[in-house]
Design a protein around this motif. Sequence first.
Motif, PDB file in Angstrom:
ATOM      1  N   GLN A 170       0.811  -1.215   0.000  1.00  0.00           N
ATOM      2  CA  GLN A 170       0.000   0.000   0.000  1.00  0.00           C
ATOM      3  C   GLN A 170       0.853   1.278   0.000  1.00  0.00           C
ATOM      4  O   GLN A 170       0.407   2.328   0.450  1.00  0.00           O
ATOM      5  CB  GLN A 170      -0.977  -0.015   1.173  1.00  0.00           C
ATOM      6  CG  GLN A 170      -1.956  -1.184   1.052  1.00  0.00           C
ATOM      7  CD  GLN A 170      -3.145  -1.073   1.963  1.00  0.00           C
ATOM      8  OE1 GLN A 170      -4.142  -0.417   1.644  1.00  0.00           O
ATOM      9  NE2 GLN A 170      -3.063  -1.730   3.104  1.00  0.00           N
ATOM     10  N   LYS A 177      -2.116   4.279  -0.147  1.00  0.00           N
ATOM     11  CA  LYS A 177      -2.915   4.555   1.055  1.00  0.00           C
ATOM     12  C   LYS A 177      -2.080   4.612   2.334  1.00  0.00           C
ATOM     13  O   LYS A 177      -2.479   5.266   3.298  1.00  0.00           O
ATOM     14  CB  LYS A 177      -4.016   3.513   1.201  1.00  0.00           C
ATOM     15  CG  LYS A 177      -5.189   3.716   0.249  1.00  0.00           C
ATOM     16  CD  LYS A 177      -6.285   2.705   0.526  1.00  0.00           C
ATOM     17  CE  LYS A 177      -7.507   2.964  -0.340  1.00  0.00           C
ATOM     18  NZ  LYS A 177      -8.566   1.957  -0.096  1.00  0.00           N
ATOM     19  N   GLN A 181      -3.323   7.699   4.172  1.00  0.00           N
ATOM     20  CA  GLN A 181      -4.273   7.368   5.241  1.00  0.00           C
ATOM     21  C   GLN A 181      -3.624   6.815   6.513  1.00  0.00           C
ATOM     22  O   GLN A 181      -4.288   6.762   7.549  1.00  0.00           O
ATOM     23  CB  GLN A 181      -5.301   6.347   4.740  1.00  0.00           C
ATOM     24  CG  GLN A 181      -6.139   6.832   3.576  1.00  0.00           C
ATOM     25  CD  GLN A 181      -7.174   5.808   3.124  1.00  0.00           C
ATOM     26  OE1 GLN A 181      -7.445   4.832   3.825  1.00  0.00           O
ATOM     27  NE2 GLN A 181      -7.755   6.024   1.956  1.00  0.00           N
ATOM     28  N   ASP A 329      -5.367   2.852  -5.889  1.00  0.00           N
ATOM     29  CA  ASP A 329      -5.717   2.792  -4.467  1.00  0.00           C
ATOM     30  C   ASP A 329      -6.745   1.709  -4.144  1.00  0.00           C
ATOM     31  O   ASP A 329      -7.358   1.727  -3.064  1.00  0.00           O
ATOM     32  CB  ASP A 329      -6.198   4.151  -3.938  1.00  0.00           C
ATOM     33  CG  ASP A 329      -5.036   5.119  -3.736  1.00  0.00           C
ATOM     34  OD1 ASP A 329      -3.875   4.669  -3.784  1.00  0.00           O
ATOM     35  OD2 ASP A 329      -5.285   6.308  -3.520  1.00  0.00           O
TER      36      ASP A 329
END
Length: 349
Positions: A170, A177, A181, A329
């Motif tokens: 990721q 992300k 995130q 993503d």
Amino acid sequence: MGGAAWSHQLNPDAETRPIIPVILKAFEKGIRTIDTSPYYEPSEKILGKALADSAISTTYSRADYFLMTKVGRIASEEFNYSPAWIRESVERSLQRFQTGYLDVVFCHDVEFVSDDAVVAAVATLWEFVAAGKVRYVGISGYPIDKLVRVARLCKEKLGKPVDIVQNWGQLTLQNTKLRTQGLEALARAGVAMVCSSSPLNIGLLRAQGVPIGNLGDWHPAPPGLRLAAANAATYVSSHGDDLASLALRFAVRETATKTPGLPSMALIMGPGSVAEVESCAAAANSVRDLRVQARYGDLRDGVVVDEEGVERDRELVEGVRGILGEWIDYSFVSPPEGWDVEAGKMGSV
């Protein structure tokens, strides 16, 4: 350097693949951390035997490299996070590596068990830190929200944060992300270091496609994503480059980018041959700003990103991400539907 290349999951011939030349080449290039797991059977055994061989041990002492391994995951659908098993697993890893200490031990794939089970396992690992057998404690897994939540719980319930978190797939050309995130939330949970593994998304971002091992075609990428990745590989090749190399350069730049107040980052790559070590090192070195004075002259110096190189790759990066389109993503589902985290196994139908 990831140790999964010496697992039956990825390579049925794991025992016969040359390992000592690979480690020697990695160490020579400044890649001095090895990350593995008992789940990557028989990786720990192969690596431990190789590191004890005089071809390596007469040149490199234990203090010259980091060893990272994991606990908790036993097989594809078998987990044991009990304190008794955590203790047994750590002691077994110490024996396999013929060492008195492990630099990092992660709880492996924490999304497959309950939050409370992970917190209890982390508490057990802190016992080994107190005994001088483990230096740092971490958690690993795929879903970013689970990693953040468990890191926060460890800080709240145990009174101190985990040292390090490992996430895979990721922070890649296809999925970023972890940066968008994860990092800020992990920083708030007190995490100091984040490892991003699988920059090729377990083989998806390469011309050869996903690897096939003893588990067959287990890769979680759906057909549409696989097709888009294959088209991206063809596009990059038509421009005289290679998708795997471009993806590695992208991942090296992402993990080398330092943001004040956020965890430091490291990249785990999985070379399984001397040629792949050379390729990984070349990708890392190709994005470095060589005007920055170096201490070691190899990858131990870290990477300060060459902004001119970013511009050179920009068109290809944008082209690949355009081809990936709706799959940008996209994250896999982990654990799979029907998995019972409280029981640590698939639920009854």
